[in-house]
Design an enzyme around this catalytic site. Structure first.
Site, PDB file in Angstrom:
ATOM      1  N   CYS A 118      34.694  33.933  45.957  1.00 13.19           N
ATOM      2  CA  CYS A 118      35.008  32.201  45.828  1.00 13.19           C
ATOM      3  C   CYS A 118      33.946  32.118  44.396  1.00 13.19           C
ATOM      4  CB  CYS A 118      34.264  31.486  47.008  1.00 13.19           C
ATOM      5  SG  CYS A 118      35.529  31.690  48.375  1.00 13.19           S
ATOM      6  N   HIS A 166      31.133  37.072  50.231  1.00 13.79           N
ATOM      7  CA  HIS A 166      31.140  35.590  49.988  1.00 13.79           C
ATOM      8  C   HIS A 166      30.503  35.175  48.441  1.00 13.79           C
ATOM      9  CE1 HIS A 166      32.434  34.468  53.760  1.00 13.79           C
ATOM     10  NE2 HIS A 166      31.503  35.438  54.200  1.00 13.79           N
TER      11      HIS A 166
END
Length: 253
Positions: free
Chosen positions: A115, A59
């Site tokens: 991301c 993440h």
């Protein structure tokens, strides 16, 4: 990634350290402390001629920059498994830990599959590429020095800072793998004397094909089928500690 580095790129097995949530050894779980220790291990005793690889698949996020050293006003970060307690790892910290210590004639390649990862290493230059492959280097230098001690640091990231990235089970059939990781390995294995420019074009093409729903033949078809309908908007990015001709420079891990 380990298989690719060892079997295809010639890295020694004992030169690779992997942190994973599946590990039972508490020192191999990707906590904030362990990730920072692993980063320090990577650059420890680094010498001229060394080639380092840092791969992160997990993440990522962005948050307001309070140091005033980001041209877009945001810091990027990766998430350790204990981020709610120990905090995230900001791009400033990543840069200070594995970029700035890099000595002359040493090389670091970071593959960041997360991301908001376009400038995750906070490198001085970001390569802006058009869909046709034309490029220009965008200057991200600020008052704070974010370069190396003479070495070359490069980051290949999953998407721009304002984009998100996706995972797929296409590579192993069971373990989720980021689309960037998959497209990077495929491009590296299929390309002969690949330049950085052609690497970026190949990865972007793979992900764009998946996004538009164009069906491909061969191994990549599995990835496409997994990602169809996902609404992909990610565009892999290249950043560097120095500018160079991306179509004349061959990639060498």
């Amino acid at each position: 990634m380990r298989y690719f580095l060892v079997e295809k790129m010639g890295f020694r097995n004992d030169s690779i350290l992997i942190l994973s949530e599946e590990e039972t050894d508490p020192l191999r779980i990707p906590t904030r402390h362990n990730i920072l220790m692993a980063m320090q291990w990577l650059v420890q005793d680094c010498q001229s001629g060394d080639s380092l690889v840092f791969h992160f698949s997990g993440h990522g996020s962005r948050q307001r920059d309070y140091d005033m050293d980001e041209i877009d006003g945001f810091d990027e970060s990766i998430w350790p498994v204990d981020h709610e307690i120990a905090g995230k790892i900001l791009d400033d910290v990543i840069n200070a830990t594995i970029v700035r210590p890099l000595p002359r004639e040493a090389k670091l390649h970071a593959v960041i599959d997360a991301c908001h990862s376009g400038t995750m290493l906070d490198l001085p230059f970001l390569c802006r590429m058009s869909r046709e492959g034309a490029y220009r280097w965008e200057d991200h230098r600020s008052t704070a020095y974010k370069g190396t001690r003479g070495g070359l640091a490069l980051s290949i990231s999953a998407c721009d800072d304002n984009q998100t990235s996706v995972d797929t089970t296409a590579l192993s059939g069971s373990t989720a793998t980021g689309a960037l990781t998959y497209s990077f390995i495929q491009a590296m294995q299929n390309g002969h004397e690949l330049t950085y420019g052609h690497l970026m074009i190949a990865m972007r093409h793979t992900i764009r094909e998946a996004s538009t729903g164009v069906r491909l033949n061969g191994p990549i078809a599995s990835l496409v089928n997994k990602l169809l309908g996902a609404g992909l908007t990610q565009e892999p990015q290249l950043s560097s500690s120095e500018v160079f001709d991306i179509y004349a420079t061959k990639i060498s891990l």
